[in-house]
Design an enzyme around this catalytic site. Sequence first.
Site, short mmCIF file in Angstrom:
data_model
loop_
_atom_site.label_atom_id
_atom_site.label_comp_id
_atom_site.label_asym_id
_atom_site.label_seq_id
_atom_site.Cartn_x
_atom_site.Cartn_y
_atom_site.Cartn_z
CB ALA A 1 49.82 43.31 42.14
CE1 TYR A 2 48.54 49.99 43.09
CE2 TYR A 2 48.82 48.82 45.16
CZ TYR A 2 49.20 49.82 44.29
OH TYR A 2 50.23 50.67 44.63
NE ARG A 3 52.34 45.03 38.50
CZ ARG A 3 52.89 44.69 39.65
NH1 ARG A 3 52.63 45.43 40.73
NH2 ARG A 3 53.69 43.65 39.75
CE1 TYR A 4 49.95 42.60 35.99
CE2 TYR A 4 50.38 41.93 38.26
CZ TYR A 4 50.84 42.25 36.99
OH TYR A 4 52.19 42.22 36.73
CB THR A 5 42.33 43.86 40.56
OG1 THR A 5 42.95 44.84 41.40
CG2 THR A 5 42.95 42.50 40.84
#
Length: 286
Positions: free
Chosen positions: A50-54
């Site tokens: 998910a984009y909160r992790y990248t």
Amino acid sequence: MGEVLKKYHPHGDASVYDALVRLAQEWNLRHPLVDGQGNFGSIDGDSAAAYRYTEARLTRLAEMMLADIDKDTVDFGPNFDDSTTEPLVLPTRFPNLWSTAARHCRGHGHERPAPQPRRGDRERRAPHRSSRGAARPDPRPKLGGTLPGGIQGPDFPTGGILMGVSPIRALYETGRGILRMRAKVEVETDKRTERERIVVTEVPYQVNKARAIQSIADLVKDKKLEGISDLRDESSREGIRAVVETKRDAITGVVLNNLYQHSSLFQDSFGATMLSIDHGQPRTLG
């Protein structure tokens, strides 16, 4: 993500993030435009985190492409809610449309990949398309024994071998073509057992490696492929390595020909379309 949704693309975060992820995947783009940190998926079909992790930033190539965007190089128009402006086209200091492996025209319902040549070929030919006093080539060149502009053909990010020049010439002439690709294969001999094994180090473009290996295992189980004793994936960060062990009494050439016939890991076709947005409309261009 928030800035893009707020200013340029109010159609949901999934389409924005999917585009960003693809621009960072080296097995999808020959020259990625996004430098990603974190889990951005894999050639085996694993999805990105998910984009909160990248995290992401532009690659040097993308920065070069957009270097002069603030120097009044292209026309700007209002964004969707008239709160700011956006470029009507992107300026580019290299032919990105020609080099990108896939272009998405989601607003028109199109999503077709287009192959790219080697960057060296592009960069050598780029000055001939400059408007800085140089003569422009005929936009519809007659193709003879060589491909247009001396370009040798597509160079897919996963490697492999293109079978035949005629499909490439047809693609560049008409904007559509079906390219047949084969894996890069080596035959090794185990010195201890004296058995031969078939090793794949490059695969056809857009083939899911893990799914293709499982498909071979299913064919062996159903006895549609014979002469195979073991099958394993030894791929690592150093590169792809899929191994097919042959039986002692098997003829390796026959096993390999059967794999070409039945497995997308060894041979596959790729329908390429040179789809571009021309004056706001999608067109297939040679």
